[in-house]
Design a protein around this motif. Structure first.
Motif, PDB file in Angstrom:
ATOM      1  N   ALA A 223      -5.924   5.642   0.231  1.00  0.00           N
ATOM      2  CA  ALA A 223      -5.080   6.219  -0.921  1.00  0.00           C
ATOM      3  C   ALA A 223      -4.464   7.359  -0.632  1.00  0.00           C
ATOM      4  O   ALA A 223      -5.089   8.258  -0.071  1.00  0.00           O
ATOM      5  CB  ALA A 223      -6.237   6.436  -1.998  1.00  0.00           C
ATOM      6  N   GLY A 224      -3.221   7.514  -0.808  1.00  0.00           N
ATOM      7  CA  GLY A 224      -2.293   8.619  -0.651  1.00  0.00           C
ATOM      8  C   GLY A 224      -1.859   9.159   1.057  1.00  0.00           C
ATOM      9  O   GLY A 224      -1.278   9.740   1.283  1.00  0.00           O
ATOM     10  N   LEU A 225      -2.330   7.851   1.758  1.00  0.00           N
ATOM     11  CA  LEU A 225      -2.167   8.228   3.388  1.00  0.00           C
ATOM     12  C   LEU A 225      -0.482   8.406   3.620  1.00  0.00           C
ATOM     13  O   LEU A 225      -0.159   8.976   4.459  1.00  0.00           O
ATOM     14  CB  LEU A 225      -2.703   6.953   4.163  1.00  0.00           C
ATOM     15  CG  LEU A 225      -2.753   7.196   5.707  1.00  0.00           C
ATOM     16  CD1 LEU A 225      -4.083   6.758   6.160  1.00  0.00           C
ATOM     17  CD2 LEU A 225      -1.433   6.392   6.228  1.00  0.00           C
ATOM     18  N   VAL A 242      -7.951  -9.049   7.432  1.00  0.00           N
ATOM     19  CA  VAL A 242      -8.750  -7.849   6.690  1.00  0.00           C
ATOM     20  C   VAL A 242      -9.222  -8.708   5.468  1.00  0.00           C
ATOM     21  O   VAL A 242      -8.698  -9.715   5.164  1.00  0.00           O
ATOM     22  CB  VAL A 242      -7.634  -7.063   6.202  1.00  0.00           C
ATOM     23  CG1 VAL A 242      -6.898  -6.227   7.416  1.00  0.00           C
ATOM     24  CG2 VAL A 242      -6.668  -7.451   5.231  1.00  0.00           C
ATOM     25  N   PRO A 243     -10.182  -8.158   4.494  1.00  0.00           N
ATOM     26  CA  PRO A 243     -10.427  -8.644   3.468  1.00  0.00           C
ATOM     27  C   PRO A 243      -9.239  -8.691   2.431  1.00  0.00           C
ATOM     28  O   PRO A 243      -8.361  -8.172   2.399  1.00  0.00           O
ATOM     29  CB  PRO A 243     -11.355  -7.467   2.577  1.00  0.00           C
ATOM     30  CG  PRO A 243     -11.839  -6.660   4.152  1.00  0.00           C
ATOM     31  CD  PRO A 243     -10.847  -6.725   4.650  1.00  0.00           C
ATOM     32  N   ALA A 244      -9.343  -9.872   1.776  1.00  0.00           N
ATOM     33  CA  ALA A 244      -8.375 -10.184   0.755  1.00  0.00           C
ATOM     34  C   ALA A 244      -7.966  -8.924  -0.121  1.00  0.00           C
ATOM     35  O   ALA A 244      -6.610  -8.837  -0.419  1.00  0.00           O
ATOM     36  CB  ALA A 244      -8.575 -11.491  -0.115  1.00  0.00           C
ATOM     37  N   SER A 245      -8.986  -8.362  -0.687  1.00  0.00           N
ATOM     38  CA  SER A 245      -8.673  -7.248  -1.615  1.00  0.00           C
ATOM     39  C   SER A 245      -7.998  -6.113  -0.714  1.00  0.00           C
ATOM     40  O   SER A 245      -7.281  -5.266  -1.641  1.00  0.00           O
ATOM     41  CB  SER A 245     -10.080  -6.659  -2.101  1.00  0.00           C
ATOM     42  OG  SER A 245     -10.775  -6.016  -1.105  1.00  0.00           O
ATOM     43  N   LEU A 246      -7.813  -6.137   0.573  1.00  0.00           N
ATOM     44  CA  LEU A 246      -7.313  -5.096   1.342  1.00  0.00           C
ATOM     45  C   LEU A 246      -5.903  -5.111   1.480  1.00  0.00           C
ATOM     46  O   LEU A 246      -5.149  -4.448   1.672  1.00  0.00           O
ATOM     47  CB  LEU A 246      -8.145  -4.722   2.483  1.00  0.00           C
ATOM     48  CG  LEU A 246      -7.406  -3.306   3.600  1.00  0.00           C
ATOM     49  CD1 LEU A 246      -7.650  -2.172   2.570  1.00  0.00           C
ATOM     50  CD2 LEU A 246      -8.524  -3.329   4.438  1.00  0.00           C
ATOM     51  N   ALA A 247      -5.626  -6.342   1.494  1.00  0.00           N
ATOM     52  CA  ALA A 247      -4.264  -6.763   1.868  1.00  0.00           C
ATOM     53  C   ALA A 247      -2.900  -6.330   0.943  1.00  0.00           C
ATOM     54  O   ALA A 247      -1.998  -5.699   1.639  1.00  0.00           O
ATOM     55  CB  ALA A 247      -3.966  -8.534   1.802  1.00  0.00           C
ATOM     56  N   PRO A 248      -3.229  -6.339  -0.336  1.00  0.00           N
ATOM     57  CA  PRO A 248      -2.193  -5.493  -0.976  1.00  0.00           C
ATOM     58  C   PRO A 248      -2.278  -3.987  -1.008  1.00  0.00           C
ATOM     59  O   PRO A 248      -0.938  -3.356  -1.110  1.00  0.00           O
ATOM     60  CB  PRO A 248      -2.506  -5.870  -2.435  1.00  0.00           C
ATOM     61  CG  PRO A 248      -3.981  -6.317  -2.593  1.00  0.00           C
ATOM     62  CD  PRO A 248      -4.204  -6.878  -1.170  1.00  0.00           C
ATOM     63  N   VAL A 249      -3.211  -3.455  -0.841  1.00  0.00           N
ATOM     64  CA  VAL A 249      -3.394  -1.984  -0.019  1.00  0.00           C
ATOM     65  C   VAL A 249      -2.335  -1.680   0.928  1.00  0.00           C
ATOM     66  O   VAL A 249      -1.612  -0.770   0.914  1.00  0.00           O
ATOM     67  CB  VAL A 249      -4.614  -1.421  -0.172  1.00  0.00           C
ATOM     68  CG1 VAL A 249      -4.732   0.052   0.253  1.00  0.00           C
ATOM     69  CG2 VAL A 249      -5.520  -1.560  -1.320  1.00  0.00           C
TER      70      VAL A 249
END
Length: 325
Positions: A223-225, A242-249
């Motif tokens: 976050a904020g990187l 990567v985990p699916a939840s990490l992809a949009p990040v």
């Protein structure tokens, strides 16, 4: 003609003397039998006597610049002695900017000079032989340890203490030193040399983070990187997942800064179009991540930071990874 030897710090220079004083380059080479058989003298210089974990990009680039001057003044090749902890990264950094035919050879030691079976003298002798060898010309930066010659692009430190710690899992050694003769068996192809002139002054403004993906990783640390860093290297699972939840990040970050996808496995490539589930390499590339190819995360970070310090935009970064990865 001579061989320019630049002595840094590291295990090879541990003296055992009170106060932690380091061995000088002259003291290191004085313990090496057989150097007088090279057919050319060593021009020994002491620089940056620190553990390799404390070296900076700017210091390494400064050594490369000094080595370039030595070659321009007639040196047939260059040897750099340093600590092994970051040797795979410093070698790759040097390789990316080394423009000469003359060999640029890095070496070190896994055992201190006062230990039984100290490997430093043998490694220095082998490195000097490679630096003096016509067979090694045009191969860029090389790591010579344990009588093996490794291309900077492929070499990795694979063990914390073994004298055979350095390997090239994707390609094998480029050559070997056999009975004093340098045998280049699989010469690495040379790639485009990157500019380095203005890079040191811009390094502070080219911060690159490395994120190793782990089980159940939600990316909260990212976050904020994009407000503090100019680039990111992701060390993904397997072939670049990567985990699916990490992809949009990661996709959101890739809209603002270059994000390079690599594998945390230690060898093998990031795939391009084999898997298509959320979080797969295909999905991540569709979200704007740059494929790191065969480069491991540490080398990918070196390349990305160098590119950003040189002012490269997203398309130039992608093109450089397509060539060097």
């Amino acid at each position: 003609m001579s061989i320019a030897l630049f002595a840094l710090g590291g295990t090879i220079s541990v003296s055992g003397r009170a106060g932690g004083a380091r061995l000088t380059g002259a003291e290191i080479t004085a313990a090496v039998p057989g150097l007088d058989g090279l057919g050319m003298p060593l021009d020994v210089r002491d620089v940056h006597a620190v553990p390799s974990g404390s070296l900076t990009f700017a210091q390494v680039l400064g050594v490369v610049e000094a080595a370039s001057h030595a070659v321009a003044e007639g040196a047939a090749g260059v040897v750099v002695t340093q600590g092994t902890d970051t040797l795979e990264e410093t070698a790759f950094l040097a390789d990316l900017v080394w423009p000469h035919e003359a060999p640029f050879v890095l070496t070190g030691a896994m055992r201190q000079p006062g230990m039984a079976g100290a490997d430093g003298p043998a490694n220095v002798l082998a490195a000097a032989r490679v630096a003096a060898s016509r067979a090694a010309r045009g191969l860029g930066a090389l790591v010579v340890i344990n009588d093996e010659v490794h291309a900077a692009r492929w070499v990795r430190k694979s063990h914390s203490t073994s004298t055979a710690a350095f390997v090239s899992p994707n390609a094998g050694p480029a050559g070997r030193v056999i009975e004093g003769e340098v045998r280049v068996l699989a010469p690495p192809p040379r790639r485009t040399v990157l500019p380095s002139g203005a890079v040191p002054a811009r390094l502070d403004a080219a911060r690159v983070a490395l994120h190793c993906v782990t089980l159940d990783d939600d990316g909260d640390r990212l976050a904020g990187l994009d407000e503090t860093h100019q680039g990111l290297v992701v060390a993904g699972f397997g072939a670049g997942h990567v985990p699916a939840s990490l992809a949009p990040v990661l996709g959101a970050l890739a809209e603002r800064i270059p994000v390079v996808l690599t594998s945390r496995t230690g060898s093998g490539p990031v795939l391009r179009h084999t898997y298509s589930a959320p979080g797969s390499e295909t999905d991540l590339q569709r979200r704007g991540l740059i494929n790191g190819g065969l480069l491991d995360p540490y080398k990918a970070r070196v390349l990305l930071r160098l590119l950003l310090a040189a002012g490269a935009g997203h398309d130039e970064v992608a093109a450089a990874f397509a060539e060097h990865g």
